[in-house]
Design a protein around this motif. Structure first.
Motif, PDB file in Angstrom:
ATOM      1  N   SER A   8       0.828  -1.205   0.000  1.00 48.01           N
ATOM      2  CA  SER A   8       0.000   0.000   0.000  1.00 48.01           C
ATOM      3  C   SER A   8       0.862   1.254   0.000  1.00 48.01           C
ATOM      4  O   SER A   8       0.553   2.234  -0.690  1.00 48.01           O
ATOM      5  CB  SER A   8      -0.923  -0.018   1.223  1.00 48.01           C
ATOM      6  OG  SER A   8      -1.984   0.902   1.078  1.00 48.01           O
ATOM      7  N   LEU A   9       1.966   1.231   0.760  1.00 50.47           N
ATOM      8  CA  LEU A   9       2.853   2.393   0.786  1.00 50.47           C
ATOM      9  C   LEU A   9       3.508   2.615  -0.571  1.00 50.47           C
ATOM     10  O   LEU A   9       3.591   3.755  -1.056  1.00 50.47           O
ATOM     11  CB  LEU A   9       3.915   2.194   1.867  1.00 50.47           C
ATOM     12  CG  LEU A   9       3.433   2.267   3.317  1.00 50.47           C
ATOM     13  CD1 LEU A   9       4.565   1.934   4.272  1.00 50.47           C
ATOM     14  CD2 LEU A   9       2.882   3.645   3.630  1.00 50.47           C
ATOM     15  N   ASN A  10       3.998   1.542  -1.179  1.00 47.43           N
ATOM     16  CA  ASN A  10       4.618   1.677  -2.496  1.00 47.43           C
ATOM     17  C   ASN A  10       3.616   2.173  -3.534  1.00 47.43           C
ATOM     18  O   ASN A  10       3.925   3.027  -4.372  1.00 47.43           O
ATOM     19  CB  ASN A  10       5.199   0.331  -2.937  1.00 47.43           C
ATOM     20  CG  ASN A  10       6.378  -0.096  -2.085  1.00 47.43           C
ATOM     21  OD1 ASN A  10       6.985   0.723  -1.405  1.00 47.43           O
ATOM     22  ND2 ASN A  10       6.694  -1.368  -2.101  1.00 47.43           N
ATOM     23  N   GLY A  11       2.390   1.630  -3.476  1.00 53.31           N
ATOM     24  CA  GLY A  11       1.361   2.085  -4.400  1.00 53.31           C
ATOM     25  C   GLY A  11       0.965   3.526  -4.161  1.00 53.31           C
ATOM     26  O   GLY A  11       0.637   4.263  -5.106  1.00 53.31           O
ATOM     27  N   SER A  12       1.010   3.979  -2.901  1.00 57.04           N
ATOM     28  CA  SER A  12       0.623   5.352  -2.581  1.00 57.04           C
ATOM     29  C   SER A  12       1.554   6.361  -3.239  1.00 57.04           C
ATOM     30  O   SER A  12       1.122   7.412  -3.718  1.00 57.04           O
ATOM     31  CB  SER A  12       0.621   5.552  -1.065  1.00 57.04           C
ATOM     32  OG  SER A  12      -0.359   4.743  -0.451  1.00 57.04           O
ATOM     33  N   VAL A  13       2.845   6.045  -3.256  1.00 56.36           N
ATOM     34  CA  VAL A  13       3.799   6.950  -3.912  1.00 56.36           C
ATOM     35  C   VAL A  13       3.453   7.099  -5.387  1.00 56.36           C
ATOM     36  O   VAL A  13       3.437   8.212  -5.940  1.00 56.36           O
ATOM     37  CB  VAL A  13       5.235   6.420  -3.737  1.00 56.36           C
ATOM     38  CG1 VAL A  13       6.227   7.274  -4.521  1.00 56.36           C
ATOM     39  CG2 VAL A  13       5.615   6.392  -2.267  1.00 56.36           C
ATOM     40  N   LEU A  14       3.150   5.982  -6.038  1.00 58.52           N
ATOM     41  CA  LEU A  14       2.798   6.024  -7.455  1.00 58.52           C
ATOM     42  C   LEU A  14       1.488   6.777  -7.677  1.00 58.52           C
ATOM     43  O   LEU A  14       1.348   7.534  -8.647  1.00 58.52           O
ATOM     44  CB  LEU A  14       2.710   4.598  -7.998  1.00 58.52           C
ATOM     45  CG  LEU A  14       2.461   4.448  -9.507  1.00 58.52           C
ATOM     46  CD1 LEU A  14       3.475   5.228 -10.310  1.00 58.52           C
ATOM     47  CD2 LEU A  14       2.487   2.982  -9.896  1.00 58.52           C
ATOM     48  N   ILE A  15       0.515   6.610  -6.792  1.00 59.02           N
ATOM     49  CA  ILE A  15      -0.759   7.328  -6.923  1.00 59.02           C
ATOM     50  C   ILE A  15      -0.531   8.832  -6.815  1.00 59.02           C
ATOM     51  O   ILE A  15      -1.115   9.622  -7.589  1.00 59.02           O
ATOM     52  CB  ILE A  15      -1.747   6.845  -5.843  1.00 59.02           C
ATOM     53  CG1 ILE A  15      -2.160   5.401  -6.108  1.00 59.02           C
ATOM     54  CG2 ILE A  15      -2.991   7.734  -5.825  1.00 59.02           C
ATOM     55  CD1 ILE A  15      -3.009   4.798  -5.006  1.00 59.02           C
ATOM     56  N   LEU A  16       0.301   9.264  -5.895  1.00 62.39           N
ATOM     57  CA  LEU A  16       0.595  10.688  -5.760  1.00 62.39           C
ATOM     58  C   LEU A  16       1.228  11.242  -7.030  1.00 62.39           C
ATOM     59  O   LEU A  16       0.904  12.361  -7.467  1.00 62.39           O
ATOM     60  CB  LEU A  16       1.521  10.920  -4.562  1.00 62.39           C
ATOM     61  CG  LEU A  16       0.893  10.714  -3.173  1.00 62.39           C
ATOM     62  CD1 LEU A  16       1.960  10.806  -2.090  1.00 62.39           C
ATOM     63  CD2 LEU A  16      -0.217  11.734  -2.926  1.00 62.39           C
ATOM     64  N   VAL A  42      -2.529   0.010  -9.994  1.00 61.98           N
ATOM     65  CA  VAL A  42      -3.292  -1.135  -9.492  1.00 61.98           C
ATOM     66  C   VAL A  42      -2.406  -2.376  -9.397  1.00 61.98           C
ATOM     67  O   VAL A  42      -2.452  -3.120  -8.410  1.00 61.98           O
ATOM     68  CB  VAL A  42      -4.516  -1.389 -10.394  1.00 61.98           C
ATOM     69  CG1 VAL A  42      -5.155  -2.737 -10.066  1.00 61.98           C
ATOM     70  CG2 VAL A  42      -5.542  -0.273 -10.225  1.00 61.98           C
ATOM     71  N   LEU A  43      -1.587  -2.602 -10.414  1.00 64.71           N
ATOM     72  CA  LEU A  43      -0.676  -3.741 -10.364  1.00 64.71           C
ATOM     73  C   LEU A  43       0.305  -3.613  -9.201  1.00 64.71           C
ATOM     74  O   LEU A  43       0.622  -4.595  -8.526  1.00 64.71           O
ATOM     75  CB  LEU A  43       0.088  -3.858 -11.684  1.00 64.71           C
ATOM     76  CG  LEU A  43      -0.728  -4.318 -12.898  1.00 64.71           C
ATOM     77  CD1 LEU A  43       0.125  -4.289 -14.152  1.00 64.71           C
ATOM     78  CD2 LEU A  43      -1.296  -5.711 -12.683  1.00 64.71           C
ATOM     79  N   ARG A  44       0.774  -2.405  -8.946  1.00 60.96           N
ATOM     80  CA  ARG A  44       1.696  -2.188  -7.827  1.00 60.96           C
ATOM     81  C   ARG A  44       1.020  -2.494  -6.497  1.00 60.96           C
ATOM     82  O   ARG A  44       1.656  -2.979  -5.555  1.00 60.96           O
ATOM     83  CB  ARG A  44       2.177  -0.731  -7.838  1.00 60.96           C
ATOM     84  CG  ARG A  44       3.354  -0.472  -6.898  1.00 60.96           C
ATOM     85  CD  ARG A  44       4.579  -1.187  -7.430  1.00 60.96           C
ATOM     86  NE  ARG A  44       5.799  -0.759  -6.769  1.00 60.96           N
ATOM     87  CZ  ARG A  44       6.486  -1.465  -5.888  1.00 60.96           C
ATOM     88  NH1 ARG A  44       6.052  -2.655  -5.517  1.00 60.96           N
ATOM     89  NH2 ARG A  44       7.596  -1.020  -5.372  1.00 60.96           N
TER      90      ARG A  44
END
Length: 650
Positions: A8-16, A42-44
């Motif tokens: 979730s943390l790794n995906g959050s960086v990409l979402i930002l 989503v894949l991340r």
């Protein structure tokens, strides 16, 4: 593998990053590029492993971390040695039948250490059950809400009627070709929608003016694009992502904005199909439908903000050149490489700062042992320290070796679906010559900040391949042959030999190897109070896994030493107390050595010993070797000498 929070943390960086790109270029970038970015995010969020890349932005983060560690300097709180060298007040005890039956607490004020051998290697802290329960409750609630919101409209679908309208059927046929798409109509919906995956249906509201040919064409084209792209599946994956990461507010933003961008992408394709001259008419079609709202779960196509965004995007849309489309794809690829991948392990950061990080790993996994030997953690060298197995690059990152045990920090760059089975052995100089097998186990640790998987392999020299002597005669023959040192030896005696690991993952095997080096010898040092015994007596005791040694200095004249043959071997009866309360008889020395053999503790047979003295200096010592066992030094809580208990400091 990554845990859910790390994912979730790794995906959050990409979402930002995607939110920033969307806010700056949503009217300039192709909408398909934004959809691709959401798919990468989503894949991340869903894939439980990290993909290392030299282009990852986390490489720069690791470099900054390395510089910070260099500036912060060494840690002051590290413990540099495990031996105990603290004088403790002794306690008088009485031993009967191998047990302490009386203890005089008036002599000693320092209680014995109460820890156990199991505490020297504590288990990794397990997640709190209530956190798991809370996550599961959120997963069930969000998933149930999505399912209920979808299923409550199923009666609307079942009560719809086939649309018998030839112009509409012809328009759909030109769009879909030979695809089997059913066209239906219902008075229970207020805006067009699609449903069904294997048998897709376009459902139109009964109030829709079918006589407006252009409006009907725009609506059918828009819904047909949803069907062709299988947007139903995309929305299902988005819903699954939201259920898994319901605790992350950025995932809720992804869930809403990704569906909005699905609509913007459809609008872009419709305008491209009908030409720029159709932009105003298509926008008016959307405005005419703005009084009603989409009732499909999660679709906010006709909310005020979404409608305004769609109208502006339609009116600003331009046919993009090949260069513009290429630039959009290049941007998507760059963001994916930079923020959807993890840093490469062990290449960008120098070894010195990583030792501190590795010591934290060993301390967390091994407790006091990892803390005590923080300075003894080394980076093994050798050509076989890295190997590729099933698409992942495995390496021996760090090693900690003591007399009896070896601990290896293994890292894996790439996907690891399941931890491999690891077997270890110590190899000799000859090819395939196995000196010792290793009894060990592999524990999965938390991945590092870049997502690299980490495992700790802890092992000891295997002893199961030999049997204890069945008689004293056989024992004497074994000792005469020198096999005692073959059976029971310190890893320090094997320095330079090769430590080999075999990794087995679903039948695929790979070999790792590293030289045995920097082995730390385990010792306990105790100060004895010679005043509590008949002088002269020992003032220091040392305990290792292989022997116990007492030493002291006699204040006697040379003549007194010559007159007393036993001056350097004072009467002493030794016991070792273990954490579980068991007493191990460790020898009886002096003028009366009788009945020493009968006192031996079962499973702890003693070997040879020797006493010596120097008449010049007055130094004297005693060494008692262990024969058919190796002592777990971490389990020793006290040494009892002539009924005086000397506790080991904790």
């Amino acid at each position: 593998m990554l845990d859910l929070v790390q994912m979730s943390l790794n995906g959050s960086v990409l979402i930002l990053v995607i939110l920033l790109v969307r806010s700056l270029g949503k009217y300039r970038l192709a909408k398909s590029a934004l959809l691709l970015l959401w798919c990468v995010a989503v894949l991340r969020l869903l894939l439980p492993w990290a993909i290392a890349s030299p282009f990852s932005a986390y490489n720069g983060l690791r470099s900054l971390q390395t510089e910070w560690l260099e500036m912060s300097g060494p840690r002051d709180e590290q413990v540099h040695a495990i031996p105990v060298d603290k004088p403790e007040k002794p306690t008088a005890v009485v031993i009967a039948a191998g047990r302490i039956v009386v203890q005089d607490t008036n002599i000693a004020t320092v209680p014995p250490r109460a820890d156990s051998a199991a505490e020297t290697q504590p288990r990794a802290a397990e997640p709190l059950p209530w956190l798991q329960i809370a996550w599961l409750a959120g997963f069930v609630l969000v998933g149930t809400g999505i399912l209920l919101s979808h299923t409550r409209h199923r009666p609307d679908y079942r009560t719809s009627l086939p649309l018998e309208h030839e112009p509409a059927q012809q328009l759909l046929a030109r769009l879909a070709g030979h695809s089997r798409i059913e066209l239906r109509r219902s008075d229970r919906i207020l805006s067009p929608l699609t449903y069904g995956l294997l048998r897709p249906v376009i459902l139109l509201p009964a109030r829709l003016n079918l006589a407006d040919h252009d409006c009907l064409a725009y609506i059918l084209a828009h819904e047909w694009i949803h069907i062709r792209r299988k947007d139903v599946l995309i929305k299902a994956v988005l819903a699954l992502t939201l259920c898994l990461h319901w605790f992350n507010p950025l995932v809720w933003l992804l869930f809403g904005l990704a569906q909005r961008d699905l609509e913007l992408s459809c609008d872009e394709i419709v305008v491209r199909r009908f030409g720029a001259q159709a932009r105003a008419a298509y926008a008016m079609t959307l405005i005419s439908l703005a009084e009603t709202r989409g009732r499909l779960l999660g679709v906010q196509a006709f909310s005020q903000n979404a409608l305004g965004e769609r109208i502006r995007a339609i009116m600003k849309s331009r046919r993009q050149s090949f260069a513009q489309r290429s630039a959009s794809l290049l941007l998507v690829g760059s963001i994916a490489l930079a923020f959807a991948t993890s840093a490469q392990a062990g290449e960008l950061a120098p070894a010195e700062p990583l030792v501190a990080s590795a010591s934290d790993v060993f301390q967390g996994a091994l407790g006091e042992l990892g803390t005590a030997y923080a300075d003894a953690i080394v980076s093994p060298a050798g050509e076989r320290c890295e190997v590729t197995l099933d698409g992942s690059r495995w390496s021996i990152s760090r090693m900690l070796a003591t007399d009896l045990d070896v601990h290896l920090l293994l890292t894996a760059d790439g996907p690891v679906t399941e931890a491999p089975v690891v077997t270890g052995r110590i190899l000799g100089m000859e090819p395939d010559q196995t000196l010792y097998r290793l009894d060990g186990r592999l524990r999965e640790l938390e991945p590092d900040a870049s997502g690299t998987c980490r495992f700790l392999y802890s092992a000891t020299l295997a002893r199961a391949d030999r049997a204890d002597p069945t008689s004293d005669e056989q024992a004497r023959l074994i000792l005469a042959a020198g096999d005692q040192w073959r059976w029971y030896t310190s890893l320090a005696d094997l320095e330079g030999a090769s430590l080999a690991l075999t990794l087995d993952a679903d039948g695929k095997r790979a070999e790792l190897a590293a030289p045995v080096s920097d082995v730390q010898r385990q010792r306990i040092t105790l100060k004895l109070d010679a005043l509590l015994h008949d002088a002269p007596f020992y003032d220091t005791a040392e305990i290792s896994p292989f022997w116990i040694r007492l030493s002291g200095t006699a204040a006697l004249s040379r003549q007194a030493m010559q007159d007393d043959f036993f001056w350097f071997e004072p009467d002493s009866e030794l016991y070792l107390e273990l954490a579980d309360g068991q007493l191990i008889f460790a020898g009886r020395w002096g003028r009366d050595k009788s009945q020493s053999h009968d006192r031996e503790t079962s499973g702890y047979r003693l070997g040879g010993g020797s006493a010596s003295g120097d008449e010049t200096s007055g130094d004297f010592s005693l060494e008692q070797q262990f024969r058919f066992f190796e002592l777990d030094v971490t389990a020793v809580t006290a040494l009892i000498v002539n009924g005086i208990r000397y506790p080991v400091s904790g």
